[in-house]
Design a protein around this motif. Sequence first.
Motif, short mmCIF file in Angstrom:
data_model
loop_
_atom_site.label_atom_id
_atom_site.label_comp_id
_atom_site.label_asym_id
_atom_site.label_seq_id
_atom_site.Cartn_x
_atom_site.Cartn_y
_atom_site.Cartn_z
N ARG A 647 0.84 -1.20 0.00
CA ARG A 647 0.00 0.00 0.00
C ARG A 647 0.87 1.26 0.00
N ALA A 648 1.97 1.21 0.79
CA ALA A 648 2.85 2.38 0.89
C ALA A 648 3.46 2.73 -0.46
N SER A 649 3.77 1.71 -1.28
CA SER A 649 4.36 1.97 -2.60
C SER A 649 3.35 2.60 -3.54
N LEU A 690 -12.23 -6.30 -5.28
CA LEU A 690 -11.31 -6.17 -6.41
C LEU A 690 -9.86 -6.32 -5.96
N LEU A 691 -9.59 -5.98 -4.70
CA LEU A 691 -8.27 -6.17 -4.11
C LEU A 691 -8.45 -6.88 -2.77
N GLU A 692 -7.40 -7.57 -2.37
CA GLU A 692 -7.38 -8.22 -1.06
C GLU A 692 -6.23 -7.63 -0.26
N ALA A 693 -6.52 -7.22 0.97
CA ALA A 693 -5.50 -6.63 1.83
C ALA A 693 -4.98 -7.69 2.80
N THR A 694 -3.66 -7.84 2.86
CA THR A 694 -3.03 -8.78 3.79
C THR A 694 -1.95 -8.06 4.58
N GLY A 695 -1.39 -8.77 5.56
CA GLY A 695 -0.33 -8.16 6.36
C GLY A 695 -0.81 -6.93 7.07
N GLU A 696 -2.02 -7.05 7.71
CA GLU A 696 -2.63 -5.93 8.42
C GLU A 696 -2.90 -4.74 7.50
N GLY A 697 -3.24 -5.06 6.25
CA GLY A 697 -3.57 -4.03 5.27
C GLY A 697 -2.39 -3.41 4.59
N ARG A 698 -1.16 -3.88 4.89
CA ARG A 698 0.03 -3.25 4.31
C ARG A 698 0.30 -3.72 2.89
N ARG A 851 11.19 -5.81 3.41
CA ARG A 851 12.09 -5.35 2.35
C ARG A 851 11.67 -3.96 1.87
N HIS A 852 10.34 -3.73 1.79
CA HIS A 852 9.86 -2.43 1.36
C HIS A 852 10.25 -1.33 2.36
N VAL A 853 10.07 -1.63 3.65
CA VAL A 853 10.40 -0.64 4.68
C VAL A 853 11.88 -0.30 4.63
N ALA A 854 12.69 -1.29 4.32
CA ALA A 854 14.15 -1.07 4.28
C ALA A 854 14.55 -0.12 3.17
N THR A 855 13.75 -0.05 2.12
CA THR A 855 14.11 0.79 0.98
C THR A 855 13.25 2.04 0.86
N GLU A 856 12.18 2.13 1.65
CA GLU A 856 11.22 3.21 1.47
C GLU A 856 11.79 4.58 1.80
N HIS A 857 12.86 4.62 2.65
CA HIS A 857 13.41 5.93 3.02
C HIS A 857 14.13 6.59 1.88
N HIS A 858 14.48 5.84 0.82
CA HIS A 858 15.09 6.44 -0.35
C HIS A 858 14.04 7.21 -1.14
N GLU A 859 14.48 8.26 -1.83
CA GLU A 859 13.52 9.04 -2.62
C GLU A 859 12.91 8.18 -3.70
N HIS A 860 13.71 7.32 -4.31
CA HIS A 860 13.20 6.41 -5.32
C HIS A 860 13.65 5.01 -4.97
N ALA A 865 11.78 -3.60 -4.91
CA ALA A 865 11.14 -3.46 -3.61
C ALA A 865 9.70 -2.98 -3.74
N ILE A 866 9.41 -2.28 -4.86
CA ILE A 866 8.07 -1.75 -5.06
C ILE A 866 7.13 -2.86 -5.51
N VAL A 867 7.57 -3.61 -6.48
CA VAL A 867 6.73 -4.66 -7.04
C VAL A 867 6.85 -5.91 -6.21
N VAL A 868 5.77 -6.35 -5.67
CA VAL A 868 5.80 -7.57 -4.88
C VAL A 868 5.84 -8.78 -5.79
N GLU A 869 5.06 -8.74 -6.84
CA GLU A 869 5.13 -9.83 -7.82
C GLU A 869 4.71 -9.29 -9.16
#
Length: 879
Positions: A647-649, A690-698, A851-860, A865-869
């Motif tokens: 969701r954050a991405s 249309l979408l399914e939220a997992t990982g506490e909606g993350r 993995r996303h949290v580890a890279t999210e602090h970068h501007e890009h 890390a953005i695409v899960v699959e």
Amino acid sequence: MLNMSTTDTSARSRAPWWFNLAGQLLEPWVRIRRDPAEPATLLQAGVPVCYVIERDGFSDALILDRACREAGLPSPMQPLSGTRRRRSVFALARRDGWLFGRNRKRSPTESLTQLVRSLEGDLDRDVQIVPVSIYVGRAPTRESGWFSVLFSENWVVVGRFRRMLALLLNGRDTVVHFSTPVSLRTVVNEAGDTRPERLTRKIARVLRTHFRRIRAAVIGPDLSHRRTVVDSVLNAEPVRAAIAATATKENISQAKAWRRAHDLVMEIAADYSHPVVRSASFLLSNFWNKLYDGIHMHHFDKARAAAPGHEVVYVPCHRSHADYLLMSYQLHMSGVVVPHIAAGVNLNLPVIGSILRRGGAFFLRRSFKGNALYSVVFNEYVAQLIDRGVPMEYFIEGGRSRTGRLLAPRAGMLAMTVRAFLRAPRRPVLFQPVYIGYEKLMEGKSYIGELSGKPKEKESLIGLLRGLKVLRQRYGHVALNFGEPIELNPLLDAASANWRAAIDDPEAKPEWLGRVVDDLADKIQININRAADVNPINLLALALLATPKHAMAENDLLSQLELMKALLEELPYSDRMTMTSMDPAGIIAYGEQMGWIRRVRHPLGDVLVTEDEQAVLLSYFRNNVLHLTATAAWVASCFLNNRRMSRASVLRLGRIIYPFIQGELFLPWDADGFCQQLQATIDFFVRRGLLEATGEGRVLERGPGQDDAAFQLKIIARSLIQAFERYYITIAALVKNGPHTLTSAELENACTLTAQRLSLLNELSAPEFFDKALFRGFIQKLRENRIVWTDDAGKLDYDKGLEDMVRDARVILARDVRHSILKITPGGDGEKETPEKPLPADATSEALHERHVATEHHEHAPVEAIVVEESGSEARDKN
């Protein structure tokens, strides 16, 4: 009450026999209403009465004589006691001819001078001057006939033949207004030693002002600019200075320069005529009935409530030549003053231009460059309209939209309006945005031709006559939605606390002025879009154009229409947006009836399809409402080529892309507001399955490719995907050619050619895909955000972030689309895509989130890390 029966009989005997005969012949045609009903109560007993009428006219004398007789007043045809005057009446405005005396060249003030001199030497003598206003066929009602309207009372001094027709047609609606008498003795005593000639000029001036006020109250204000504005424009200090400068610069006489300025004002100025407007309303009623099934206005009551006390400027979107007429017609029929409309000088055609001018149109040239005198004259004309409180209308897009989207505003008229207000801020200015929505356009085919490269056909009278064949078609319904009005004063207050200081110097150009005008233009476009009307054709276009062959099974189309209606109802774009009340089945039936879609019968279920040419035309109506589904389209686009994303991405990439979407679609939110809308849209998609939220909606996940939910997401995503492809074409062309290589114009041209070729290869039914203006707007946004800038040589340089944007595009655009664009785009070897490394399909949501949290602090963040699959193959979708 005065007893005048004896005097009346005597007066009738003194009137010429032909005057009495004419009165008897006229009597059956005229019905008089006196105002007040008993004017004799106004008179002072025993004091001679002299009537003064506004305009010289035989019919007015007959009407006055009859009105006085019926009211028991002294006759105007009797001699005035104590003077040499043979009649007790005179007119302020005279024309050569017969009437009250044989001297045709006598000035109206001469009668007043005689009256003033008649009081000399006798301090006890007095004369009552009674102003009498006569109106034949005042302001006509809606039920008035066409010819009655043409010959109704107005501000023009008409000839005898036209006056006779007015009496025959409108004589039964004649008003004779008696004003309170003026004691001439009192006026003379108050004047003291003033010379009689000067005193009579003063009295005449006061009487003219009085008559103008009464006429304005009875039939409305004088809006004929050729009488009331032209002289004001030519006598204004800026215009006089420009005339002198022109005479000096071109070495011509002052008189010749003045004549040139006069010709320019006459070319520009409206010549508003109430009879013409009312007559046109009769014609347009039939015209609209032949063209449209109905014209609906929404939120007009709010616009009407906000208008009092303001100078109102209507600023509608511009989609058809019918916009001018529709707005004026609807306002007129709603009892609102028709605005004066800025029209391109190309519409000043023989006959047509004259009619438009009398309907309130004033004409402007496409460019003011190289003609300083024209620029000053036009600015002064606009300033005169603002100063007089005349409502105006203009289209800030500069021309009709050929794509269905709002065009980037051209703020010239806005700047003139703001400067005119600063010069004389007597009445606050209110801008009234208006959204105009059609279900079919008369100019549709010509727009497609122009977008495909054909030259714009020049307006002509022959072309107009040839275009009358449109009357053989039906164009559905039209909606006029009045958006939230915008007041100018709060914008000025926000720009500068001391903006009123600019009033002291009319030639000053404060540094904040440009910013105010730009902000105002953006707010107008945003508020137009906020007042959008969603009609059945808009919804059909959004659904069908998102499929490769512009065809959908009926069940799928019903489900998609229901989903889009639910989306707009649960997440309303604004409180001014309106939407069709038809259900999905009704929408499909209406689309078939209008000829937009065709039903193909099949044993396994009917298919609805739109043909190739119709599909191209439908893109216009999809673009009308593209902004309403922008947030949904962005969220859906993130899952067009990906099964899972955090969701954050989705939010982070949305924040990056938003300035460009906002600039193209005039969206109302800031970046945080857009992210809030994205959150609400994601929650809607989750509720709808249309979408399914997992990982506490993350982490968000869609179904496999053949799943109904995935299909519906795909339809929503494709409404905006072409915009992302245009963005990718632009940044790919820049990166491929490298920095310091292309100018803005060269980049714009390269992008247009690339888009045209891509459109041919993929049979895209959207001519706006290669619209040069859209590429120009995106390049401008890149420059505003300092991602791209111009070096000293005029070439474009760019930030390293541009290459990151190319990489981020992999999340949205399919690999084959990216490769096609890179292959077609002209340039050097340039940028090549790095190998993609999608994560394993069995990666857990928790691991992916870490993995996303580890890279999210970068501007890009890295694309991995953005695409899960990434669902790059159909085989993976089937698992």
